[in-house]
Motif scaffolding. Structure first.
Motif, PDB file in Angstrom:
ATOM      1  N   THR A  17      -1.432   7.933  -3.675  1.00 53.71           N
ATOM      2  CA  THR A  17      -1.419   7.028  -4.832  1.00 53.71           C
ATOM      3  C   THR A  17      -2.841   6.670  -5.256  1.00 53.71           C
ATOM      4  O   THR A  17      -3.131   6.524  -6.437  1.00 53.71           O
ATOM      5  CB  THR A  17      -0.631   5.745  -4.507  1.00 53.71           C
ATOM      6  OG1 THR A  17      -1.158   5.152  -3.316  1.00 53.71           O
ATOM      7  CG2 THR A  17       0.846   6.044  -4.303  1.00 53.71           C
ATOM      8  N   SER A  18      -3.734   6.554  -4.259  1.00 49.21           N
ATOM      9  CA  SER A  18      -5.138   6.264  -4.573  1.00 49.21           C
ATOM     10  C   SER A  18      -5.767   7.428  -5.326  1.00 49.21           C
ATOM     11  O   SER A  18      -6.494   7.246  -6.302  1.00 49.21           O
ATOM     12  CB  SER A  18      -5.908   5.995  -3.279  1.00 49.21           C
ATOM     13  OG  SER A  18      -7.290   5.852  -3.537  1.00 49.21           O
ATOM     14  N   ASN A  19      -5.449   8.660  -4.882  1.00 50.79           N
ATOM     15  CA  ASN A  19      -6.000   9.843  -5.535  1.00 50.79           C
ATOM     16  C   ASN A  19      -5.464  10.006  -6.957  1.00 50.79           C
ATOM     17  O   ASN A  19      -6.177  10.467  -7.849  1.00 50.79           O
ATOM     18  CB  ASN A  19      -5.673  11.092  -4.722  1.00 50.79           C
ATOM     19  CG  ASN A  19      -6.564  11.205  -3.495  1.00 50.79           C
ATOM     20  OD1 ASN A  19      -7.671  10.679  -3.472  1.00 50.79           O
ATOM     21  ND2 ASN A  19      -6.077  11.878  -2.468  1.00 50.79           N
ATOM     22  N   SER A  29       0.824  -1.212   0.000  1.00 53.39           N
ATOM     23  CA  SER A  29       0.000   0.000   0.000  1.00 53.39           C
ATOM     24  C   SER A  29       0.856   1.259   0.000  1.00 53.39           C
ATOM     25  O   SER A  29       0.357   2.358  -0.244  1.00 53.39           O
ATOM     26  CB  SER A  29      -0.927   0.009   1.216  1.00 53.39           C
ATOM     27  OG  SER A  29      -0.196   0.153   2.412  1.00 53.39           O
ATOM     28  N   PRO A  80      -0.344   6.142   0.771  1.00 55.87           N
ATOM     29  CA  PRO A  80      -1.473   5.359   0.245  1.00 55.87           C
ATOM     30  C   PRO A  80      -2.609   6.222  -0.300  1.00 55.87           C
ATOM     31  O   PRO A  80      -3.174   5.928  -1.364  1.00 55.87           O
ATOM     32  CB  PRO A  80      -1.926   4.544   1.464  1.00 55.87           C
ATOM     33  CG  PRO A  80      -0.702   4.408   2.306  1.00 55.87           C
ATOM     34  CD  PRO A  80       0.014   5.712   2.144  1.00 55.87           C
ATOM     35  N   GLU A  81      -2.954   7.287   0.427  1.00 56.71           N
ATOM     36  CA  GLU A  81      -4.044   8.153  -0.039  1.00 56.71           C
ATOM     37  C   GLU A  81      -3.646   8.877  -1.313  1.00 56.71           C
ATOM     38  O   GLU A  81      -4.451   9.035  -2.233  1.00 56.71           O
ATOM     39  CB  GLU A  81      -4.398   9.168   1.051  1.00 56.71           C
ATOM     40  CG  GLU A  81      -5.572  10.053   0.667  1.00 56.71           C
ATOM     41  CD  GLU A  81      -5.895  11.095   1.741  1.00 56.71           C
ATOM     42  OE1 GLU A  81      -6.803  11.891   1.512  1.00 56.71           O
ATOM     43  OE2 GLU A  81      -5.221  11.087   2.790  1.00 56.71           O
ATOM     44  N   GLY A 103      -4.752   7.545  -8.868  1.00 57.61           N
ATOM     45  CA  GLY A 103      -5.558   6.596  -9.632  1.00 57.61           C
ATOM     46  C   GLY A 103      -6.912   7.164  -9.980  1.00 57.61           C
ATOM     47  O   GLY A 103      -7.431   6.986 -11.086  1.00 57.61           O
ATOM     48  N   ASN A 104      -7.504   7.888  -9.021  1.00 58.54           N
ATOM     49  CA  ASN A 104      -8.801   8.528  -9.271  1.00 58.54           C
ATOM     50  C   ASN A 104      -8.694   9.599 -10.343  1.00 58.54           C
ATOM     51  O   ASN A 104      -9.587   9.778 -11.171  1.00 58.54           O
ATOM     52  CB  ASN A 104      -9.337   9.139  -7.979  1.00 58.54           C
ATOM     53  CG  ASN A 104      -9.754   8.070  -6.988  1.00 58.54           C
ATOM     54  OD1 ASN A 104     -10.081   6.955  -7.382  1.00 58.54           O
ATOM     55  ND2 ASN A 104      -9.717   8.406  -5.704  1.00 58.54           N
TER      56      ASN A 104
END
Length: 543
Positions: free
Chosen positions: A502-504, A350, A499-500, A506-507
């Motif tokens: 990398t997630s953002n 993550s 983690p947040e 992706g978004n």
């Protein structure tokens, strides 16, 4: 009873605060006598003295001044330094040339420096790596420097180990002469001639007694003692387990390999195996617990969520499989090492940053952490402006004195006043300067680590795995047996945002908008800790 004064003796004591003062001690060290001959010690002492003069520090003692390896903190001069500082009541600073001069033991060295600061109010300063360990960022940066020192040790060790592996594979013994042997040609490993000595001829009898008479070890030890050889039962077991005595070489450096050695064999291979088979038949079958094992890097670091105790490790011999187990009686929490490592790998994943995400993550981290540093950098600008103003005042008063507009009395009065103010502000600038550059260094370290997070952990030595785990998850991880999950309650501050982010990213690739202002607000609200920030409920499911 209204007067509560008598009850103060039962109240917890407040931690020792850093006491303002200017008393310091200097510690110098080199690793070998060769460095000492090259005047490295004299150079360290010279630069440390100049630093003390510049900071207006009063040096009350010198320690070290010799060569001591810093791979371990169990050093004579180093321990004398710690003993003196802890017993003294008026020492404010320890000055070293660099943090690797203080210690190259990684986390342990950082812990010593932290204890000196928090318990005794003593700051450890490195003149070539200036930072303020009393601030959250300075404390984190200091720990990074200690880790770099340990990493450098590991790189040097790798070079040495490579050479030793090559010699072992060629059948040369690279360590001290084993008991029962002597070296007839001392020198390079390729020139050694290891032969059985007189003691070795008697030790051979121990193998024969075990193989042919099946004597118990206690009886063999007793017989050897009568013949003038003092050997404990443990050492005798080590002797029986070592293939060196039948002419072979094995080592952890060359796992799963057996090499025909170039030394003289004390016993035949058949006799060695006969002894081994007898011992194997008599050995108690079951579990073999491991105190420190490369196959169990998460031992103790992983805690049972049910009772909160650290999990130990063991080997199921008939399956040759390692397991983690809760040591609390009746808890019955048990998980294979393979499955536990898969859970941990998922936790590490993550924090993985893809190469194409690297630069944008760096920018975002600088933005988030910059919120904390902003006030520091603004204060630095104000201080530097005040310094320039005072510098002009000093130049002006000197000019007026030279041309005769003011007399010596007025010049001395205002000159000493301005110089005192200038020095005080200069000290404050030193404390706050470098926030921007140091922040970038730390972020570069974090992002570089995250691009290679899984291979970094998997390929590291056991000790380095423990250091890395502790740096990333300071409170360890908790294993939930019912849900087959691991979670952590604290994550290193710099890593926790990844983690947040990398997630953002992706978004954003999917067309969603990233709201940076919300994450910035989170940093302000949470605050900044030297190493970690609490993140409740972060789970890594095993699916």
């Amino acid at each position: 009873m209204d007067n509560l004064t008598l009850f103060k003796q039962f109240a917890p004591k407040a931690p020792k605060k850093f006491q303002e003062g200017n008393n310091a001690v200097i510690y110098t060290r080199v690793s070998s006598s060769d460095q000492e001959d090259n005047t490295s010690l004299a150079s360290q002492k010279k630069h440390c003295d100049l630093y003390a003069q510049r900071r207006n520090l009063n040096v009350v003692g010198y320690f070290g001044g010799t060569y001591e390896s810093a791979k371990t903190d169990d050093r004579k001069e180093f321990n004398q330094l710690l003993k003196f500082v802890k017993r003294s009541k008026n020492i404010n600073y320890i000055i070293v040339y660099s943090y690797e001069r203080f210690s190259r033991s990684g986390i342990n060295g950082a812990s010593i420096a932290e204890e000196l600061l928090k318990k005794y109010g003593v700051i450890t300063l490195a003149i070539t790596q200036e930072l303020d360990p009393t601030t959250p960022s300075g404390s984190f940066q200091q720990k990074i420097f200690f880790l770099f020192g340990q990493m450098d040790n590991e790189l040097r060790r790798d070079k040495t180990v490579t050479g030793m592996k090559e010699l072992l594979l060629k059948g040369y013994w690279v360590w001290a002469v084993p008991r029962g042997y002597e070296d007839l040609n001392k020198g390079k490993a390729t020139e050694r001639k290891l032969v059985v000595n007189e003691e070795g001829k008697l030790l051979k009898k121990a193998f024969e007694w075990k193989a042919y008479s099946q004597l118990p070890n206690v009886e063999i030890v007793r017989r050897l003692k009568k013949m003038g050889i003092n050997l404990s039962e443990k050492r005798l077991n080590d002797l029986f387990s070592n293939p060196f005595y039948c002419g072979l070489i094995t080592s952890k450096m060359i796992p799963d390999q057996v090499i025909q050695g170039n030394h003289e064999a004390m016993i035949s291979k058949e006799l060695f195996l006969k002894v081994h088979n007898i011992r194997k038949e008599k050995r108690i079958h079951g579990f073999v617990h491991n105190k420190d094992n490369d196959n169990l890097p998460l031992k103790i670091f992983t805690k049972c969520e049910k009772c909160g105790k650290g999990m130990t490790g063991y080997l199921v011999k008939n399956k040759n499989l390692y397991y983690y187990k809760c040591r609390t009686k009746g808890c019955k929490v048990n998980r294979s090492a393979k499955a536990m490592h898969e859970l941990f790998n998922k936790a590490l994943a993550s924090f993985k940053i893809e190469k194409e995400e690297l630069e944008i993550i760096k920018v975002q981290l600088e933005e988030q952490m910059g919120v904390f540093f902003k006030s520091k950098t603004e204060n630095e600008k104000i201080l530097k402006t005040n310094l320039n103003t005072l510098k002009k005042k000093l130049e002006n008063i000197e000019e007026r004195f030279v041309i005769g507009e003011i007399d010596r009395q007025l010049y001395d009065k205002y000159s000493s006043k301005y110089k005192k103010e200038y020095f005080e502000i200069e000290q404050e600038v030193e404390k706050t300067s470098g926030y921007s550059s140091n922040l970038k260094k730390v972020i570069n370290f974090v992002t570089k680590t995250s691009t290679n997070v899984l291979p970094l952990w998997e390929s590291s030595t056991l000790e380095n795995k423990k250091v890395f785990q502790q740096m990333l998850f300071p409170d360890g991880i908790f294993y939930n047996h019912e849900l087959d999950q691991v979670r952590t309650t604290r994550v290193n501050s710099f890593f926790s945002l990844i983690p947040e982010m990398t997630s953002n990213i992706g978004n954003k690739k999917s067309g969603n908008f990233i709201q940076f202002d919300k994450k910035s607000a989170l940093v302000i609200a949470t605050g900044f800790e030297p190493v970690t920030v609490c993140l409740e409920g972060r789970n890594f499911d095993h699916t």
